[in-house]
Design an enzyme around this catalytic site. Sequence first.
Site, PDB file in Angstrom:
ATOM      1  CE  LYS A 172      -1.934   3.131   1.962  1.00  0.00           C
ATOM      2  NZ  LYS A 172      -1.612   4.568   1.468  1.00  0.00           N
ATOM      3  CD  GLU A 247      13.545   0.687   8.842  1.00  0.00           C
ATOM      4  OE1 GLU A 247      14.057   1.605   9.256  1.00  0.00           O
ATOM      5  OE2 GLU A 247      14.095  -0.333   8.357  1.00  0.00           O
ATOM      6  CB  CYS A 281      13.439   8.665   7.409  1.00  0.00           C
ATOM      7  SG  CYS A 281      14.348   7.865   6.462  1.00  0.00           S
ATOM      8  CD  GLU A 380      10.497  13.261  10.767  1.00  0.00           C
ATOM      9  OE1 GLU A 380       9.279  12.522  11.038  1.00  0.00           O
ATOM     10  OE2 GLU A 380      11.319  12.279  10.125  1.00  0.00           O
TER      11      GLU A 380
HETATM   12  P1  NAP Z   1       2.547   8.559   7.600  1.00  0.00           P
HETATM   13  O1  NAP Z   1       1.764   9.615   7.311  1.00  0.00           O
HETATM   14  O2  NAP Z   1       2.942   7.810   8.690  1.00  0.00           O
HETATM   15  O3  NAP Z   1       2.122   7.647   6.238  1.00  0.00           O
HETATM   16  C1  NAP Z   1       3.066   6.439   6.005  1.00  0.00           C
HETATM   17  C2  NAP Z   1       2.083   5.347   5.158  1.00  0.00           C
HETATM   18  O4  NAP Z   1       1.384   4.787   6.103  1.00  0.00           O
HETATM   19  C3  NAP Z   1       1.380   5.963   4.275  1.00  0.00           C
HETATM   20  O5  NAP Z   1       1.328   4.971   2.933  1.00  0.00           O
HETATM   21  C4  NAP Z   1       0.114   6.184   4.390  1.00  0.00           C
HETATM   22  O6  NAP Z   1      -0.929   6.271   3.538  1.00  0.00           O
HETATM   23  C5  NAP Z   1       0.077   5.162   5.543  1.00  0.00           C
HETATM   24  N1  NAP Z   1      -1.202   5.100   6.511  1.00  0.00           N
HETATM   25  C6  NAP Z   1      -1.486   6.350   7.160  1.00  0.00           C
HETATM   26  N2  NAP Z   1      -2.259   6.122   8.119  1.00  0.00           N
HETATM   27  C7  NAP Z   1      -2.372   4.617   8.312  1.00  0.00           C
HETATM   28  C8  NAP Z   1      -3.085   3.779   8.952  1.00  0.00           C
HETATM   29  N3  NAP Z   1      -4.090   4.290  10.011  1.00  0.00           N
HETATM   30  N4  NAP Z   1      -3.084   2.403   8.882  1.00  0.00           N
HETATM   31  C9  NAP Z   1      -2.322   2.060   8.084  1.00  0.00           C
HETATM   32  N5  NAP Z   1      -1.588   2.940   6.923  1.00  0.00           N
HETATM   33  C10 NAP Z   1      -1.616   4.269   7.248  1.00  0.00           C
HETATM   34  O7  NAP Z   1       4.177   9.013   6.951  1.00  0.00           O
HETATM   35  P2  NAP Z   1       4.387   9.931   5.679  1.00  0.00           P
HETATM   36  O8  NAP Z   1       4.001  11.386   5.845  1.00  0.00           O
HETATM   37  O9  NAP Z   1       3.957   9.322   4.477  1.00  0.00           O
HETATM   38  O10 NAP Z   1       5.896   9.962   5.669  1.00  0.00           O
HETATM   39  C11 NAP Z   1       6.741  10.804   6.539  1.00  0.00           C
HETATM   40  C12 NAP Z   1       7.186   9.940   7.571  1.00  0.00           C
HETATM   41  O11 NAP Z   1       7.861   8.793   7.442  1.00  0.00           O
HETATM   42  C13 NAP Z   1       8.371  10.749   8.423  1.00  0.00           C
HETATM   43  O12 NAP Z   1       8.042  10.660   9.642  1.00  0.00           O
HETATM   44  C14 NAP Z   1       9.756  10.170   8.067  1.00  0.00           C
HETATM   45  O13 NAP Z   1      10.778  10.257   8.896  1.00  0.00           O
HETATM   46  C15 NAP Z   1       9.317   8.675   7.840  1.00  0.00           C
HETATM   47  N6  NAP Z   1      10.193   7.841   7.158  1.00  0.00           N
HETATM   48  C16 NAP Z   1      10.771   7.029   7.654  1.00  0.00           C
HETATM   49  C17 NAP Z   1      11.817   6.278   7.092  1.00  0.00           C
HETATM   50  C18 NAP Z   1      12.651   5.113   7.550  1.00  0.00           C
HETATM   51  O14 NAP Z   1      13.404   4.514   6.967  1.00  0.00           O
HETATM   52  N7  NAP Z   1      12.746   5.176   9.035  1.00  0.00           N
HETATM   53  C19 NAP Z   1      11.846   6.500   5.626  1.00  0.00           C
HETATM   54  C20 NAP Z   1      11.075   7.319   5.060  1.00  0.00           C
HETATM   55  C21 NAP Z   1      10.209   7.910   5.783  1.00  0.00           C
HETATM   56  P3  NAP Z   1      -1.446   7.553   3.113  1.00  0.00           P
HETATM   57  O15 NAP Z   1      -0.351   8.598   2.890  1.00  0.00           O
HETATM   58  O16 NAP Z   1      -1.999   7.311   1.782  1.00  0.00           O
HETATM   59  O17 NAP Z   1      -2.532   8.176   4.039  1.00  0.00           O
END
Ligand code: NAP
Length: 478
Positions: A172, A247, A281, A380
């Site tokens: 997804k 992650e 990240c 962040e």
């Molecule tokens: P996010 O809002 O947590 O979303 C991540 C993924 O989860 C998206 O596909 C999102 O879908 C989905 N999601 C949201 N709510 C969900 C739920 N209730 N159940 C299941 N899936 C759900 O994060 P983001 O804004 O996309 O990404 C930024 C974050 O990712 C930052 O905190 C960054 O540091 C972190 N990140 C970490 C790494 C690492 O390797 N440690 C790498 C890259 C990014 P939708 O967006 O379609 O709602």
Amino acid sequence: MTTHFINNQRVAGSSGERIPVLDPSDGQVFAHLARGNVEDIGRAVKAARAAADGGAWSKLAPSERGRLLMKLSNAIAAQHDELATLEMRDCGKPVKQAKADATACARYFEFYAGACDKLHGETIPYTPGFAVMSFYEPHGVTGHIIPWNYPMQIFGRSVGGALAAGNACVVKPAEDACLSLLRIAEIAAEVGFPEGALNIVTGYGHEAGQALADADGIDHISFTGSARVGTIIAQSAAKRHVPVTLELGGKSPQIVFADANLDEALPVIINAIIQNAGQTCSAGSRLLVQASAYERVLEHVGERMRSLRVGPATMDLDLGPLIRANQLERVNSFLTNASHAGLRTLAEGSISPDAPAAGFYAKPTLIADVPPDSMLAQDEVFGPVLAAMAFDDEADAIRIANATQYGLVAGVWTENVGRAMRVAKAVKSGQVFINNYGAGGGVELPFGGVKSSGYGREKGFEALYGFSVMKTVVIKHG
Ligand code: NAP
Ligand code: MG
């Protein structure tokens, strides 16, 4: 492409509802996606289960799996420009970044292609009359929830590792970043992946994502995203007792001692906060500088910051736009709060006059004398905002570096090798770079966090252990 990708086919969503796809460079809608739901996830899980439970995918020899992964890697490399173009439009990535992401994606599949037939167990000395052996077996069906910041890279590292270990996958992606991944799934089918091995359902996180995390047929979940959603995923997985890799986010420190080689450090420090417009990240978002060198280092960083330019993906400047309007609002709210708190904005870059007004552009910004306990030093931002602060000595640097909820990556800059190692060992984070940072993708290097940055490791060979389950077989032969 308003379809999911299930069983090697484009499949319309069951509800018929669509999600608009925006180009962050101009804020305009240019495509639509299928809005996936529980039913669509159910179809994808069923397809993956059939592939994993006795289907063609599960019958392949590891070496044959490896060959397929290598074919996929080669095809991604061959279609590198097409994929990069999709990513530029979908995510606003400047040309160089979009191409680097496509290259890294191909490299993940190359690395994991070579690893498929090298994941082996052991024999274990036991009581006389017994022989014991261990096997690494696939979980079965793995679920992958991918963020929007590096869709191709994170897909490559997560799905590449899971497929190599023999799992069938349901993915997804974030609704802001699906196009390149749908195309890659199609390419996988074209190069010969059996039906059901790799399935993608697009949709919102709280609908399709939540349905995937809750789905009964999922045996392991790999989640990359925010700490907030990570907690929700871990709770869902706990209800069904399935393992999770989390992650999550970071607030990674760049620790610069007075003896550091600044010529080497400065470009890397700048790149670590502006790469992908700070939506990384592992962004080096806190700059910790020894007090005796503080003003000198900030002067140099500020000078470089002022020369940086922001613009549409096609202009290929230092930074592209942020992913969407509310991400820009988020970054701006950090800057407004910092200014209300009386913090010093030391330098900022500029937005190109050719950037469309409706795009989501943020200027790279250096803020000085940020108190280590302030919001800007703790949270962040996920944008190009560098928070600088001074430290007195080694102990002070370690204390400040460790004083956030996160622990993903750290950079240490010093010519003193003893100090470099002491700091590397004392810093609580999953990776530490000494006199470098980021290691150009680092496909081979195990990656992941401690504390609120998550747990489990992806990348490198290490990831294969997480995507497998060990079985111990004990034979009594007398
Ligand atoms: P996010 O809002 O947590 O979303 C991540 C993924 O989860 C998206 O596909 C999102 O879908 C989905 N999601 C949201 N709510 C969900 C739920 N209730 N159940 C299941 N899936 C759900 O994060 P983001 O804004 O996309 O990404 C930024 C974050 O990712 C930052 O905190 C960054 O540091 C972190 N990140 C970490 C790494 C690492 O390797 N440690 C790498 C890259 C990014 P939708 O967006 O379609 O709602
Ligand atoms: Mg988009």
